[in-house]
Design a protein around this motif. Structure first.
Motif, short mmCIF file in Angstrom:
data_model
loop_
_atom_site.label_atom_id
_atom_site.label_comp_id
_atom_site.label_asym_id
_atom_site.label_seq_id
_atom_site.Cartn_x
_atom_site.Cartn_y
_atom_site.Cartn_z
N ASP A 1 36.84 54.21 54.40
CA ASP A 1 36.77 52.86 53.83
C ASP A 1 37.09 52.88 52.33
OD1 ASP A 1 36.16 51.77 56.28
OD2 ASP A 1 34.00 51.70 55.92
N ASP A 2 36.60 53.90 51.62
CA ASP A 2 36.92 54.03 50.20
C ASP A 2 38.42 54.26 49.99
OD1 ASP A 2 34.24 53.73 49.59
OD2 ASP A 2 33.87 55.89 49.30
N LEU A 3 39.00 55.09 50.84
CA LEU A 3 40.44 55.36 50.74
C LEU A 3 41.27 54.09 50.98
CD1 LEU A 3 40.86 58.80 52.53
CD2 LEU A 3 41.59 58.26 50.21
N VAL A 4 40.89 53.33 51.99
CA VAL A 4 41.62 52.09 52.29
C VAL A 4 41.47 51.10 51.14
CG1 VAL A 4 41.72 50.08 53.84
CG2 VAL A 4 41.50 52.39 54.79
N GLN A 5 40.27 50.99 50.61
CA GLN A 5 40.04 50.08 49.50
C GLN A 5 40.91 50.48 48.30
OE1 GLN A 5 35.96 49.72 48.26
NE2 GLN A 5 36.45 48.34 46.59
N GLU A 6 40.92 51.74 47.96
CA GLU A 6 41.72 52.21 46.84
C GLU A 6 43.21 52.02 47.12
OE1 GLU A 6 42.53 53.52 43.09
OE2 GLU A 6 40.55 53.05 43.91
N THR A 7 43.61 52.22 48.37
CA THR A 7 45.01 51.99 48.76
C THR A 7 45.40 50.54 48.53
OG1 THR A 7 44.93 53.76 50.40
CG2 THR A 7 46.64 52.09 50.69
N LEU A 8 44.55 49.62 48.94
CA LEU A 8 44.83 48.20 48.77
C LEU A 8 44.88 47.81 47.29
CD1 LEU A 8 42.65 46.74 51.66
CD2 LEU A 8 45.13 47.06 51.62
N LEU A 9 43.97 48.36 46.51
CA LEU A 9 43.98 48.08 45.08
C LEU A 9 45.29 48.54 44.44
CD1 LEU A 9 40.32 49.02 44.08
CD2 LEU A 9 41.35 46.73 44.04
N ARG A 10 45.70 49.75 44.79
CA ARG A 10 46.95 50.27 44.24
C ARG A 10 48.16 49.49 44.74
NH1 ARG A 10 46.56 56.73 43.19
NH2 ARG A 10 44.56 56.64 42.12
N ALA A 11 48.12 49.11 46.01
CA ALA A 11 49.24 48.35 46.58
C ALA A 11 49.40 47.02 45.84
CB ALA A 11 49.04 48.13 48.07
N PHE A 12 48.31 46.31 45.65
CA PHE A 12 48.39 45.02 44.96
C PHE A 12 48.74 45.20 43.49
CE2 PHE A 12 45.94 43.34 48.63
CZ PHE A 12 46.84 42.34 49.00
N ALA A 13 48.23 46.26 42.87
CA ALA A 13 48.54 46.51 41.46
C ALA A 13 50.02 46.85 41.27
CB ALA A 13 47.67 47.63 40.92
N ASN A 14 50.62 47.47 42.29
CA ASN A 14 52.02 47.91 42.19
C ASN A 14 52.94 47.16 43.16
OD1 ASN A 14 51.67 50.16 40.24
ND2 ASN A 14 50.29 50.88 41.84
N ILE A 15 52.57 45.95 43.52
CA ILE A 15 53.32 45.19 44.51
C ILE A 15 54.76 44.97 44.05
CG2 ILE A 15 52.75 42.87 43.70
CD1 ILE A 15 52.68 44.06 47.36
#
Length: 183
Positions: A34-48
């Motif tokens: 869950d932590d990995l997915v959350q960090e993935t989503l944060l990075r994805a949106f930050a680097n969209i």
């Protein structure tokens, strides 16, 4: 954060269950996944802005997740497992501020030495010259240099209240605290 196209946002949200399953398979832990997915989503949106529309969005997200996992794995390999804090409790360091004060005390004491003794001590003790080389530099006998260095060391010890080898390193109070923490 820039505005995200609603359809792209929906596609990212739709990928979460598959990202989570992949993260669980990598980490072996639901919480870690869950932590990995959350960090993935944060990075994805930050680097969209780096995502190219028309390319494979799930592949882009899975790549981010995989790279995060590998980075954290490499980092954790260098870490010492210490969940109960037993190892950390044994670690102690001397306070940094005393080093500056000790050096200042030494500098003041060195300035109180007669110039011939200070010169001999600096040449032999700090500059690394042999007694013979220092004697040549000072244009005096080797015995004279040895005598000056000996008197300078003795006087420095008196000025700095150094009685023996135990006076080097942490002070008596710090050593007592460190010993009590290890016991």
């Amino acid at each position: 954060m820039s505005t995200v196209d609603p359809s792209l946002r929906d596609d990212i949200i739709a990928a979460i269950p598959n990202l989570r399953a992949f993260a669980i398979s990598l980490s072996g832990s639901v919480d870690r996944a869950d932590d990995l997915v959350q960090e993935t989503l944060l990075r994805a949106f930050a680097n969209i802005s780096s995502f190219r529309p028309g390319t494979n969005l799930p592949a882009w997200l899975f790549t981010i997740l995989r790279n995060l996992f590998r980075s954290e794995y490499r980092k954790r390999r260098r870490e010492v497992p210490d969940s109960d804090g037993a190892f950390a409790a044994t670690l102690t360091t001397n306070p940094d501020q005393t080093t500056h004060l000790d050096f200042e005390d030494f500098r003041i004491a060195l300035d109180k030495l007669p110039s011939d003794q200070r010169e001999a001590l600096v040449l032999v003790g700090a500059s690394g010259f042999s007694y013979e080389e220092a004697a040549e530099i000072c244009e005096c006998a080797v015995g004279t240099i040895k005598s000056r260095v000996n008197r300078a060391r003795k006087r420095l010890g008196e000025l700095l209240a150094i009685e023996g080898d135990d006076d080097f390193g942490p002070d008596k109070t710090t050593r007592a605290v460190q010993a009590a923490e290890r016991a």
